[in-house]
Design a protein around this motif. Sequence first.
Motif, PDB file in Angstrom:
ATOM      1  N   THR A 149       8.452   5.477   2.315  1.00  0.00           N
ATOM      2  CA  THR A 149       8.391   4.146   1.712  1.00  0.00           C
ATOM      3  C   THR A 149       9.369   3.195   2.376  1.00  0.00           C
ATOM      4  O   THR A 149       9.044   2.044   2.693  1.00  0.00           O
ATOM      5  N   ARG A 150      10.593   3.633   2.606  1.00  0.00           N
ATOM      6  CA  ARG A 150      11.583   2.777   3.256  1.00  0.00           C
ATOM      7  C   ARG A 150      11.221   2.519   4.713  1.00  0.00           C
ATOM      8  O   ARG A 150      11.439   1.423   5.229  1.00  0.00           O
TER       9      ARG A 150
ATOM     10  N   ARG B 299      11.167   9.255  13.330  1.00  0.00           N
ATOM     11  CA  ARG B 299      12.544   9.624  13.003  1.00  0.00           C
ATOM     12  C   ARG B 299      12.970   8.997  11.678  1.00  0.00           C
ATOM     13  O   ARG B 299      13.605   9.659  10.838  1.00  0.00           O
ATOM     14  N   LEU B 300      12.601   7.742  11.473  1.00  0.00           N
ATOM     15  CA  LEU B 300      12.962   7.067  10.225  1.00  0.00           C
ATOM     16  C   LEU B 300      12.246   7.688   9.027  1.00  0.00           C
ATOM     17  O   LEU B 300      12.825   7.780   7.936  1.00  0.00           O
ATOM     18  N   ILE B 301      11.001   8.091   9.195  1.00  0.00           N
ATOM     19  CA  ILE B 301      10.285   8.740   8.090  1.00  0.00           C
ATOM     20  C   ILE B 301      11.026   9.985   7.643  1.00  0.00           C
ATOM     21  O   ILE B 301      11.166  10.259   6.443  1.00  0.00           O
TER      22      ILE B 301
ATOM     23  N   THR C  21      13.857  -7.080   2.228  1.00  0.00           N
ATOM     24  CA  THR C  21      13.979  -5.744   2.822  1.00  0.00           C
ATOM     25  C   THR C  21      15.263  -5.063   2.384  1.00  0.00           C
ATOM     26  O   THR C  21      15.277  -3.859   2.099  1.00  0.00           O
ATOM     27  N   ALA C  22      16.351  -5.824   2.318  1.00  0.00           N
ATOM     28  CA  ALA C  22      17.637  -5.270   1.893  1.00  0.00           C
ATOM     29  C   ALA C  22      17.588  -4.788   0.452  1.00  0.00           C
ATOM     30  O   ALA C  22      18.072  -3.699   0.119  1.00  0.00           O
TER      31      ALA C  22
ATOM     32  N   PHE D 154       0.829  -1.194   0.000  1.00  0.00           N
ATOM     33  CA  PHE D 154       0.000   0.000   0.000  1.00  0.00           C
ATOM     34  C   PHE D 154       0.873   1.257   0.000  1.00  0.00           C
ATOM     35  O   PHE D 154       0.541   2.259  -0.634  1.00  0.00           O
ATOM     36  N   GLY D 155       2.008   1.189   0.724  1.00  0.00           N
ATOM     37  CA  GLY D 155       2.897   2.346   0.799  1.00  0.00           C
ATOM     38  C   GLY D 155       3.492   2.706  -0.543  1.00  0.00           C
ATOM     39  O   GLY D 155       3.592   3.890  -0.895  1.00  0.00           O
TER      40      GLY D 155
END
Length: 295
Positions: free
Chosen positions: A238-239, A230-232, A278-279, A104-105
């Motif tokens: 997306t990541r 923080r990651l956003i 994921t990588a 969805f992202g």
Amino acid sequence: MTPRQIAELFLLAALWGASFLFMRIAAPELGPIWLIESRVVLSGLSLLPLLLHQGLATQIPKYWRSLLVVGLLNSALPFSLLAFSSLSLPAGTTAILNGTVPFFGVAVAYVWLREPLGAHRIAGLVLGFGGVVVLVGLRDTAITPEILLAIATGLCAALMYAIAAPFIRLNLYGVPSLVIATGSQLSAAICLLPLLPFTRPAMLPSQPALLAVVGLAILSTSLAYILYFRLIHTVGSTRALSVAYLIPLFAMLWGTLLLNEALTLSMVAGSALILLGTAIANQMFKFPARPASKP
């Protein structure tokens, strides 16, 4: 992604993976709405002293509209929907539904943010979701209206997460993650407040259920959302959403360590696929460029 960002991604997955265990313990006793209201209230109140100590409380009134939207889309709705799904579905199946968030992202980011898909991102997402399916395994669950409704609510929760992530990036960019985490949790509590009189628990919760609520609020919400916001900001929406692929891995790990659940070959194989997918999706591997053809 830097090594620190990768470490934060794995820590976030570990915290959110534990949330499935907490919900499985507490949801049958408290019900979805009271469980999530307790979760967001405790989470917001635990972050409030830290917010005041750092002198950031004045930013909440400044961004209250955006924080209210984030509280609804990223906490109140998806938390309640997943808690409802956990009443009818096994934890592994709920984890699969949560694992659809990156799909969805990607779609939301492509339509809303005009982010290019790219072959590596598509391949990584497909590989990661395949790992989720292998990890959890196929379940012999009878298809009933309750099961279909639980699946639908789980997918709706994934969609809410996918919509909220770019909204945060566009409307709250540069706002400290502590402000977003605190404001969104308190806003979520306000959104759920009108539903409390109609969803009262039938009995007082047991001590394990209360401890599960505390763990859900402090570990899987307060600390987790500080890392997530923080990651956003640092790696993009997306990541950051790719953490959903790692969550089932840790959910199974906590089940093995804390609930004495069996560790199967499908868990090992699925975990490897999830990590690899994921990588690749996050471009942690550098593939050699294809040489240009000679005229």
